[in-house]
Write a protein that holds these residues in place. Structure first.
Motif, PDB file in Angstrom:
ATOM      1  N   GLY A  15       0.798  -1.226   0.000  1.00  0.00           N
ATOM      2  CA  GLY A  15       0.000   0.000   0.000  1.00  0.00           C
ATOM      3  C   GLY A  15       0.827   1.270   0.000  1.00  0.00           C
ATOM      4  N   ASN A  16       1.894   1.325   0.783  1.00  0.00           N
ATOM      5  CA  ASN A  16       2.697   2.546   0.869  1.00  0.00           C
ATOM      6  C   ASN A  16       3.356   2.893  -0.459  1.00  0.00           C
ATOM      7  OD1 ASN A  16       2.013   2.596   3.538  1.00  0.00           O
ATOM      8  ND2 ASN A  16       3.959   1.819   4.266  1.00  0.00           N
ATOM      9  N   ALA A  21       3.521   6.352  -5.234  1.00  0.00           N
ATOM     10  CA  ALA A  21       3.492   6.541  -6.689  1.00  0.00           C
ATOM     11  C   ALA A  21       2.372   7.492  -7.085  1.00  0.00           C
ATOM     12  CB  ALA A  21       3.318   5.193  -7.382  1.00  0.00           C
ATOM     13  N   VAL A  22       1.210   7.324  -6.498  1.00  0.00           N
ATOM     14  CA  VAL A  22       0.093   8.225  -6.794  1.00  0.00           C
ATOM     15  C   VAL A  22       0.446   9.644  -6.369  1.00  0.00           C
ATOM     16  CG1 VAL A  22      -2.299   8.783  -6.165  1.00  0.00           C
ATOM     17  CG2 VAL A  22      -1.672   6.435  -6.715  1.00  0.00           C
ATOM     18  N   GLY A  23       1.063   9.796  -5.197  1.00  0.00           N
ATOM     19  CA  GLY A  23       1.460  11.116  -4.711  1.00  0.00           C
ATOM     20  C   GLY A  23       2.459  11.795  -5.633  1.00  0.00           C
ATOM     21  N   VAL A  24       3.421  11.023  -6.148  1.00  0.00           N
ATOM     22  CA  VAL A  24       4.429  11.591  -7.049  1.00  0.00           C
ATOM     23  C   VAL A  24       3.779  12.045  -8.353  1.00  0.00           C
ATOM     24  CG1 VAL A  24       6.447  11.002  -8.462  1.00  0.00           C
ATOM     25  CG2 VAL A  24       6.388  10.385  -6.050  1.00  0.00           C
ATOM     26  N   ILE A  25       2.877  11.242  -8.887  1.00  0.00           N
ATOM     27  CA  ILE A  25       2.211  11.590 -10.147  1.00  0.00           C
ATOM     28  C   ILE A  25       1.350  12.840  -9.969  1.00  0.00           C
ATOM     29  CG2 ILE A  25       0.462  10.823 -11.807  1.00  0.00           C
ATOM     30  CD1 ILE A  25       1.635   7.959 -11.350  1.00  0.00           C
ATOM     31  N   ILE A  26       0.563  12.874  -8.903  1.00  0.00           N
ATOM     32  CA  ILE A  26      -0.282  14.050  -8.650  1.00  0.00           C
ATOM     33  C   ILE A  26       0.585  15.262  -8.343  1.00  0.00           C
ATOM     34  CG2 ILE A  26      -1.969  15.034  -7.038  1.00  0.00           C
ATOM     35  CD1 ILE A  26      -3.283  12.277  -6.956  1.00  0.00           C
TER      36      ILE A  26
END
Length: 158
Positions: A15-16, A21-26
């Motif tokens: 999960g982390n 990855a989602v945080g970096v993309i956003i």
């Protein structure tokens, strides 16, 4: 090799890692918005204060190549084409302003998320009991009682 791939799959699907990855993309997409705010909305005003030029393109000439005069260098782009060594302080200051705005917005987001998460955590107030059950007649009586009001039994000290 199978064990290595299984470990990598476990790592990648944790999960982390997915959240990161989602945080970096956003964050990358958000960075483009902040950069646009700085370059297109804030820096033109700063440019007006500094003489009406594009502040991002402000620079100082450190060294000119042989045969090039200061008059030939009219912009940062022209200086790069001519091979001049420049000190690009405008680009640096723009990057600092960009960082400060990004850090401030992230601070506000984290502060808002923390506030929302604290609202969800409704602390359960554990109230001390005010009554107890008589061991003889099973009636509810005050916790400080030493004798039952219903059966008049003397209560053991607890």
């Amino acid at each position: 090799m199978k064990k290595f791939l299984a470990e990598f799959k476990t790592f990648a699907l944790r999960g982390n890692v997915v959240d990161l990855a989602v945080g970096v993309i956003i964050g990358g997409a958000f960075q483009k918005i902040v950069t646009s705010v700085v370059n297109d909305l804030i820096m033109p005003w700063i440019g007006l204060l500094t003489g009406g030029t594009n502040f991002t393109d402000q620079f100082a000439i450190l060294k000119l190549p042989e045969g090039v005069t200061k008059e030939m260098v009219i912009s940062l782009e022209a200086a790069k084409e001519l091979g001049a060594t420049t000190f690009n302080y405008g680009a640096f200051i723009t990057a600092v302003i960009d960082f400060i705005i990004m850090a401030f917005i992230i601070f506000l987001l984290v502060k808002g998320i923390n506030k929302l998460s604290s609202l969800k955590k409704v602390e359960e107030v554990v109230e001390e009991p005010t009554t107890k059950i008589c061991p003889f007649c099973k009636s509810e009586i005050a916790i400080e009682a030493t004798r039952c009001a219903h059966c008049t039994s003397e209560l053991p000290n607890e």
